[in-house]
Design a protein around this motif. Structure first.
Motif, PDB file in Angstrom:
ATOM      1  N   THR A  66     -33.950 145.395   0.919  1.00  0.00           N
ATOM      2  CA  THR A  66     -34.271 145.870   2.262  1.00  0.00           C
ATOM      3  C   THR A  66     -33.011 146.049   3.096  1.00  0.00           C
ATOM      4  O   THR A  66     -33.081 146.534   4.214  1.00  0.00           O
ATOM      5  CB  THR A  66     -35.207 144.875   2.966  1.00  0.00           C
ATOM      6  N   THR A  67     -31.870 145.649   2.555  1.00  0.00           N
ATOM      7  CA  THR A  67     -30.621 145.810   3.285  1.00  0.00           C
ATOM      8  C   THR A  67     -30.014 147.179   2.992  1.00  0.00           C
ATOM      9  O   THR A  67     -30.251 147.764   1.934  1.00  0.00           O
ATOM     10  CB  THR A  67     -29.611 144.722   2.904  1.00  0.00           C
ATOM     11  N   LYS A  68     -29.222 147.654   3.933  1.00  0.00           N
ATOM     12  CA  LYS A  68     -28.550 148.927   3.737  1.00  0.00           C
ATOM     13  C   LYS A  68     -27.360 148.745   2.817  1.00  0.00           C
ATOM     14  O   LYS A  68     -26.624 147.769   2.946  1.00  0.00           O
ATOM     15  CB  LYS A  68     -28.070 149.490   5.071  1.00  0.00           C
ATOM     16  N   LYS A  69     -27.190 149.667   1.922  1.00  0.00           N
ATOM     17  CA  LYS A  69     -26.024 149.620   1.057  1.00  0.00           C
ATOM     18  C   LYS A  69     -24.975 150.563   1.622  1.00  0.00           C
ATOM     19  O   LYS A  69     -25.280 151.636   2.100  1.00  0.00           O
ATOM     20  CB  LYS A  69     -26.386 150.059  -0.365  1.00  0.00           C
ATOM     21  N   GLY A  70     -23.752 150.147   1.519  1.00  0.00           N
ATOM     22  CA  GLY A  70     -22.671 150.973   2.037  1.00  0.00           C
ATOM     23  C   GLY A  70     -21.601 150.120   2.665  1.00  0.00           C
ATOM     24  O   GLY A  70     -21.592 148.891   2.555  1.00  0.00           O
ATOM     25  N   LYS A  71     -20.695 150.776   3.349  1.00  0.00           N
ATOM     26  CA  LYS A  71     -19.569 150.070   3.955  1.00  0.00           C
ATOM     27  C   LYS A  71     -19.755 149.918   5.458  1.00  0.00           C
ATOM     28  O   LYS A  71     -18.797 149.957   6.215  1.00  0.00           O
ATOM     29  CB  LYS A  71     -18.276 150.819   3.649  1.00  0.00           C
ATOM     30  N   ASP A  72     -20.979 149.758   5.877  1.00  0.00           N
ATOM     31  CA  ASP A  72     -21.270 149.585   7.294  1.00  0.00           C
ATOM     32  C   ASP A  72     -21.259 148.088   7.609  1.00  0.00           C
ATOM     33  O   ASP A  72     -22.159 147.354   7.230  1.00  0.00           O
ATOM     34  CB  ASP A  72     -22.634 150.187   7.624  1.00  0.00           C
ATOM     35  N   TYR A  73     -20.206 147.630   8.279  1.00  0.00           N
ATOM     36  CA  TYR A  73     -20.068 146.216   8.580  1.00  0.00           C
ATOM     37  C   TYR A  73     -20.902 145.861   9.808  1.00  0.00           C
ATOM     38  O   TYR A  73     -20.990 146.638  10.755  1.00  0.00           O
ATOM     39  CB  TYR A  73     -18.599 145.873   8.841  1.00  0.00           C
ATOM     40  N   PRO A  74     -21.484 144.673   9.827  1.00  0.00           N
ATOM     41  CA  PRO A  74     -22.255 144.289  11.014  1.00  0.00           C
ATOM     42  C   PRO A  74     -21.366 143.993  12.222  1.00  0.00           C
ATOM     43  O   PRO A  74     -21.819 144.033  13.344  1.00  0.00           O
ATOM     44  CB  PRO A  74     -23.003 143.032  10.560  1.00  0.00           C
ATOM     45  N   VAL A  75     -20.083 143.697  11.974  1.00  0.00           N
ATOM     46  CA  VAL A  75     -19.130 143.425  13.052  1.00  0.00           C
ATOM     47  C   VAL A  75     -17.982 144.410  12.921  1.00  0.00           C
ATOM     48  O   VAL A  75     -17.481 144.658  11.828  1.00  0.00           O
ATOM     49  CB  VAL A  75     -18.603 141.973  12.949  1.00  0.00           C
ATOM     50  N   GLY A  76     -17.571 144.967  14.025  1.00  0.00           N
ATOM     51  CA  GLY A  76     -16.483 145.937  14.008  1.00  0.00           C
ATOM     52  C   GLY A  76     -15.150 145.292  13.693  1.00  0.00           C
ATOM     53  O   GLY A  76     -14.966 144.082  13.857  1.00  0.00           O
ATOM     54  N   PRO A  77     -14.189 146.090  13.246  1.00  0.00           N
ATOM     55  CA  PRO A  77     -12.883 145.527  12.888  1.00  0.00           C
ATOM     56  C   PRO A  77     -12.125 144.961  14.089  1.00  0.00           C
ATOM     57  O   PRO A  77     -11.375 143.992  13.949  1.00  0.00           O
ATOM     58  CB  PRO A  77     -12.134 146.703  12.276  1.00  0.00           C
ATOM     59  N   VAL A  78     -12.337 145.508  15.274  1.00  0.00           N
ATOM     60  CA  VAL A  78     -11.646 144.999  16.466  1.00  0.00           C
ATOM     61  C   VAL A  78     -12.178 143.612  16.814  1.00  0.00           C
ATOM     62  O   VAL A  78     -11.397 142.680  17.083  1.00  0.00           O
ATOM     63  CB  VAL A  78     -11.838 145.968  17.659  1.00  0.00           C
ATOM     64  N   LEU A  79     -13.483 143.445  16.777  1.00  0.00           N
ATOM     65  CA  LEU A  79     -14.078 142.150  17.081  1.00  0.00           C
ATOM     66  C   LEU A  79     -13.705 141.117  16.022  1.00  0.00           C
ATOM     67  O   LEU A  79     -13.419 139.954  16.345  1.00  0.00           O
ATOM     68  CB  LEU A  79     -15.599 142.277  17.170  1.00  0.00           C
ATOM     69  N   LEU A  80     -13.657 141.528  14.772  1.00  0.00           N
ATOM     70  CA  LEU A  80     -13.254 140.620  13.703  1.00  0.00           C
ATOM     71  C   LEU A  80     -11.793 140.206  13.864  1.00  0.00           C
ATOM     72  O   LEU A  80     -11.448 139.029  13.709  1.00  0.00           O
ATOM     73  CB  LEU A  80     -13.468 141.287  12.341  1.00  0.00           C
ATOM     74  N   GLY A  81     -10.932 141.146  14.202  1.00  0.00           N
ATOM     75  CA  GLY A  81      -9.527 140.831  14.451  1.00  0.00           C
ATOM     76  C   GLY A  81      -9.358 139.884  15.620  1.00  0.00           C
ATOM     77  O   GLY A  81      -8.540 138.960  15.574  1.00  0.00           O
ATOM     78  N   PHE A  82     -10.111 140.101  16.672  1.00  0.00           N
ATOM     79  CA  PHE A  82     -10.049 139.215  17.837  1.00  0.00           C
ATOM     80  C   PHE A  82     -10.491 137.800  17.470  1.00  0.00           C
ATOM     81  O   PHE A  82      -9.873 136.814  17.881  1.00  0.00           O
ATOM     82  CB  PHE A  82     -10.916 139.773  18.972  1.00  0.00           C
ATOM     83  N   PHE A  83     -11.543 137.694  16.684  1.00  0.00           N
ATOM     84  CA  PHE A  83     -12.041 136.396  16.247  1.00  0.00           C
ATOM     85  C   PHE A  83     -10.989 135.661  15.409  1.00  0.00           C
ATOM     86  O   PHE A  83     -10.731 134.475  15.611  1.00  0.00           O
ATOM     87  CB  PHE A  83     -13.336 136.570  15.447  1.00  0.00           C
ATOM     88  N   VAL A  84     -10.360 136.365  14.485  1.00  0.00           N
ATOM     89  CA  VAL A  84      -9.319 135.759  13.654  1.00  0.00           C
ATOM     90  C   VAL A  84      -8.134 135.338  14.531  1.00  0.00           C
ATOM     91  O   VAL A  84      -7.561 134.253  14.352  1.00  0.00           O
ATOM     92  CB  VAL A  84      -8.880 136.730  12.540  1.00  0.00           C
ATOM     93  N   PHE A  85      -7.774 136.172  15.483  1.00  0.00           N
ATOM     94  CA  PHE A  85      -6.669 135.844  16.400  1.00  0.00           C
ATOM     95  C   PHE A  85      -6.968 134.571  17.190  1.00  0.00           C
ATOM     96  O   PHE A  85      -6.111 133.695  17.313  1.00  0.00           O
ATOM     97  CB  PHE A  85      -6.438 137.021  17.360  1.00  0.00           C
ATOM     98  N   VAL A  86      -8.177 134.446  17.679  1.00  0.00           N
ATOM     99  CA  VAL A  86      -8.544 133.273  18.469  1.00  0.00           C
ATOM    100  C   VAL A  86      -8.557 132.017  17.604  1.00  0.00           C
ATOM    101  O   VAL A  86      -8.033 130.965  17.995  1.00  0.00           O
ATOM    102  CB  VAL A  86      -9.912 133.481  19.159  1.00  0.00           C
ATOM    103  N   VAL A  87      -9.125 132.114  16.411  1.00  0.00           N
ATOM    104  CA  VAL A  87      -9.216 130.935  15.543  1.00  0.00           C
ATOM    105  C   VAL A  87      -7.826 130.484  15.094  1.00  0.00           C
ATOM    106  O   VAL A  87      -7.484 129.303  15.185  1.00  0.00           O
ATOM    107  CB  VAL A  87     -10.121 131.236  14.325  1.00  0.00           C
TER     108      VAL A  87
END
Length: 68
Positions: free
Chosen positions: A29-50
């Motif tokens: 039932t999940t979508k297949k593909g390279k569609d991430y649930p979180v954008g790369p900017v938000l992921l980068g910000f999260f990694v930066f904060v951690v």
């Protein structure tokens, strides 16, 4: 025919139609593909904060002389 009997027959009919649909679900039932649930900017910000907070904690602990 009373209202409760009509209601019961309608529910039974709906149930009977639903029985024929059982097991007819797609394998995934999940979508297949390279569609991430979180954008790369938000992921980068999260990694930066951690990483930044952990580095800040390490520096603070080292300058205070251990457990403080």
């Amino acid at each position: 025919m009373t209202t409760s009997r009509r209601l019961a027959e309608r529910k039974v009919g709906k149930f009977e139609r639903n029985i024929t649909k059982r097991g007819a679900v797609p394998e995934t039932t999940t979508k297949k593909g390279k569609d991430y649930p979180v954008g790369p900017v938000l992921l980068g910000f999260f990694v930066f904060v951690v990483i930044g907070s952990s580095l800040f904690q390490i520096i603070r602990t080292a300058t205070s002389g251990g457990m403080a």
